[in-house]
Design an enzyme around this catalytic site. Sequence first.
Site, mmCIF file in Angstrom:
data_model
loop_
_atom_site.group_PDB
_atom_site.id
_atom_site.type_symbol
_atom_site.label_atom_id
_atom_site.label_comp_id
_atom_site.label_asym_id
_atom_site.label_seq_id
_atom_site.Cartn_x
_atom_site.Cartn_y
_atom_site.Cartn_z
ATOM 1 N N SER A 1 38.213 53.896 38.427
ATOM 2 C CA SER A 1 36.916 54.370 37.945
ATOM 3 C C SER A 1 37.007 55.270 36.714
ATOM 4 O O SER A 1 36.273 56.259 36.602
ATOM 5 C CB SER A 1 36.150 55.051 39.085
ATOM 6 N N GLY A 36 39.619 48.937 34.829
ATOM 7 C CA GLY A 36 39.054 47.680 35.294
ATOM 8 C C GLY A 36 37.675 47.456 34.694
ATOM 9 O O GLY A 36 37.537 47.038 33.545
ATOM 10 N N GLY A 37 36.641 47.774 35.459
ATOM 11 C CA GLY A 37 35.255 47.501 35.067
ATOM 12 C C GLY A 37 34.905 47.933 33.652
ATOM 13 O O GLY A 37 34.269 47.183 32.903
ATOM 14 N N GLU A 95 44.813 44.973 44.727
ATOM 15 C CA GLU A 95 44.052 43.764 45.064
ATOM 16 C C GLU A 95 44.992 42.593 45.369
ATOM 17 O O GLU A 95 44.685 41.743 46.199
ATOM 18 C CB GLU A 95 43.058 43.432 43.939
ATOM 19 N N GLU A 119 47.069 54.294 41.086
ATOM 20 C CA GLU A 119 45.706 53.823 41.318
ATOM 21 C C GLU A 119 45.333 53.997 42.789
ATOM 22 O O GLU A 119 45.592 53.088 43.609
ATOM 23 C CB GLU A 119 45.599 52.337 40.972
ATOM 24 N N ASN A 170 42.223 45.790 32.500
ATOM 25 C CA ASN A 170 42.501 44.752 33.499
ATOM 26 C C ASN A 170 41.187 44.010 33.749
ATOM 27 O O ASN A 170 40.295 44.533 34.410
ATOM 28 C CB ASN A 170 43.011 45.420 34.785
ATOM 29 N N TRP A 171 41.101 42.811 33.192
ATOM 30 C CA TRP A 171 39.840 42.060 33.308
ATOM 31 C C TRP A 171 39.698 41.372 34.661
ATOM 32 O O TRP A 171 38.673 40.732 34.928
ATOM 33 C CB TRP A 171 39.737 41.031 32.178
ATOM 34 N N LYS A 172 40.717 41.466 35.499
ATOM 35 C CA LYS A 172 40.658 40.836 36.829
ATOM 36 C C LYS A 172 40.185 39.377 36.698
ATOM 37 O O LYS A 172 40.544 38.715 35.732
ATOM 38 C CB LYS A 172 39.743 41.642 37.757
ATOM 39 N N GLY A 179 37.059 50.667 41.378
ATOM 40 C CA GLY A 179 35.774 49.958 41.400
ATOM 41 C C GLY A 179 34.690 50.659 42.184
ATOM 42 O O GLY A 179 33.657 50.050 42.487
ATOM 43 N N HIS A 226 49.395 45.358 41.994
ATOM 44 C CA HIS A 226 48.021 45.874 42.045
ATOM 45 C C HIS A 226 47.528 45.808 43.493
ATOM 46 O O HIS A 226 47.843 44.857 44.216
ATOM 47 C CB HIS A 226 47.118 45.041 41.129
HETATM 48 C C1 PEP Z 1 41.801 48.466 38.422
HETATM 49 O O1 PEP Z 1 41.436 47.503 39.074
HETATM 50 O O2 PEP Z 1 42.976 48.513 38.037
HETATM 51 C C2 PEP Z 1 40.847 49.518 38.139
HETATM 52 C C3 PEP Z 1 41.313 50.674 37.784
HETATM 53 O O3 PEP Z 1 39.512 49.204 38.280
HETATM 54 P P1 PEP Z 1 38.263 50.161 37.929
HETATM 55 O O4 PEP Z 1 38.543 50.809 36.594
HETATM 56 O O5 PEP Z 1 37.094 49.240 37.883
HETATM 57 O O6 PEP Z 1 38.180 51.182 39.013
#
Ligand code: PEP
Length: 257
Positions: free
Chosen positions: A214, A235-236, A95, A168, A10-12, A174, A93
């Site tokens: 994470s 994500g990251g 966010e 999640e 997920n590149w957000k 994050g 999600h």
């Molecule tokens: C996400 O936003 O779906 C996510 C899992 O982010 P991260 O891996 O950065 O925690």
Amino acid sequence: MTRRPYIVGNWKMYGTRAMLSEARAIDRAAQRHMKVEVALAPPYTLIHPIHREAEQIAVGAQDCHHQDGGAHTGDISAAMIADAGAKFVILGHSERRQDHGEGDALVRAKAEAALAAGLRIIMCCGESAGTRESGKAVEFVKQQLTASLPSAEAMPADIAERLTVAYEPIWAIGTGTAATTDDIGEMHACIRALLVDLFGEEQGRDVRIIYGGSVKPDNAAAIFAVPEVGGALVGGASLTADSFMGIALAASEPFEN
Ligand code: PEP
């Protein structure tokens, strides 16, 4: 049915065309890890360019509108993202729920629209730190998921192909601190039981449940060894081919037993 582990990036709101080289590197690496299903959800603007070049990975979106079209400035429909090459969409999600006030009923309407457009959906759920501290995480997630998922009647016949659930926990996204393997195991087992309740034994058993929050190359193997973890939403660590494919590599191992 044994499903390939599903690793979704997920590149957000990160990524301009300069990131296409990273997507290419991920696609090339995915061709060497065929035991894992690798997918990327870039910003809308990169869906078509990545789809046009990708040979192995599926491309998806991070959201869609719940209506087919209309006077909704700045929004995008499920049919439009499908037309751009998206094969799936991430919905619910945290966010989106936080930044855009998306509630369960809206998330469910989006899921119905996405399924009607022929997309696969990744339905996110997860509790806040406060809810976990109060001991109500399982109850909250079960309720959130039940209210966000379309009913069994509104689901296509191939539910297990079209639906993935992503657990999640909000406090793990994050932050660099993933949930413990015990907490992940407990929640995924509860989600599995709920899916069987909602969609019946045959379909509910086969829906993939992936973990997000994470996930990194160095904690991925331990997370993938947890029963009922069918992959990860990342994500990251999905922003570079090196770290993302480090996670994909870890996913190929426990499933080789
Ligand atoms: C996400 O936003 O779906 C996510 C899992 O982010 P991260 O891996 O950065 O925690």
